[in-house]
Design a protein around this motif. Structure first.
Motif, PDB file in Angstrom:
ATOM      1  N   GLN A  36      28.587  26.450 -28.261  1.00  0.00           N
ATOM      2  CA  GLN A  36      28.152  25.830 -29.514  1.00  0.00           C
ATOM      3  C   GLN A  36      26.634  25.932 -29.649  1.00  0.00           C
ATOM      4  OE1 GLN A  36      30.109  24.509 -32.028  1.00  0.00           O
ATOM      5  NE2 GLN A  36      31.702  25.521 -30.828  1.00  0.00           N
ATOM      6  N   ARG A  48      23.774  28.104 -29.954  1.00  0.00           N
ATOM      7  CA  ARG A  48      23.653  29.482 -30.410  1.00  0.00           C
ATOM      8  C   ARG A  48      22.879  30.351 -29.422  1.00  0.00           C
ATOM      9  NH1 ARG A  48      20.947  30.980 -36.148  1.00  0.00           N
ATOM     10  NH2 ARG A  48      20.969  33.218 -35.897  1.00  0.00           N
ATOM     11  N   THR A  68      24.627  33.852 -28.063  1.00  0.00           N
ATOM     12  CA  THR A  68      24.051  35.156 -28.400  1.00  0.00           C
ATOM     13  C   THR A  68      23.126  35.697 -27.324  1.00  0.00           C
ATOM     14  OG1 THR A  68      22.283  34.051 -29.593  1.00  0.00           O
ATOM     15  CG2 THR A  68      24.196  34.760 -30.871  1.00  0.00           C
TER      16      THR A  68
END
Length: 132
Positions: free
Chosen positions: A97, A99, A103
């Motif tokens: 959750q 980010r 990523t």
């Protein structure tokens, strides 16, 4: 990213390996994380290997790993206990959750591990706060 979690799906420690590295290469590092000794080792098929199973049994840990499809003589797996693995998957989903973790923005291993630790602390935080 490999993680060790408690029975409630809260992260206890992480081991980072390269993307091309086999999953079962991280098992000794996961067992070396200085927390209490687990009774069960819940993992997916990527961790299935005779060496891993032997290493776990030597340490007194029951491997709960489904066998790969290409095994000639597949070992048994306690699928009733394997159902609890969803807690580990939910832990990874909570971590992703953030980010920055999902990523992998961080360029260095050290900064990625630092943010992983911050995210794990945020997951643990509600368990230390008085809920009255």
């Amino acid at each position: 990213m490999h993680a060790r979690a408690d029975g409630q799906g809260r992260p206890l420690g992480f081991v980072l390996t390269g993307g091309e590295t086999s999953d079962y290469a991280a098992v000794p590092a996961l067992l070396a994380i200085p927390v209490s000794k687990p009774r069960l080792f819940l993992a997916d098929k990527g961790y299935d290997g005779d060496f891993v199973r032997q290493e776990l049994l030597i340490h007194g840990i029951k491997p709960v790993i489904p066998p790969k499809a290409n095994r000639k003589h597949p070992p048994s797996c306690d699928f009733q206990a394997y159902r609890d693995r969803n807690r580990i998957e939910r832990m990874f989903n909570r971590l992703k959750q953030f980010r920055r973790i999902a990523t992998r923005y961080d360029k260095t291993r050290k900064s990625f591990e630092a943010f992983l630790s911050l995210a794990a602390a945020k997951i643990w935080l509600p368990y230390f706060v008085n809920r009255t």
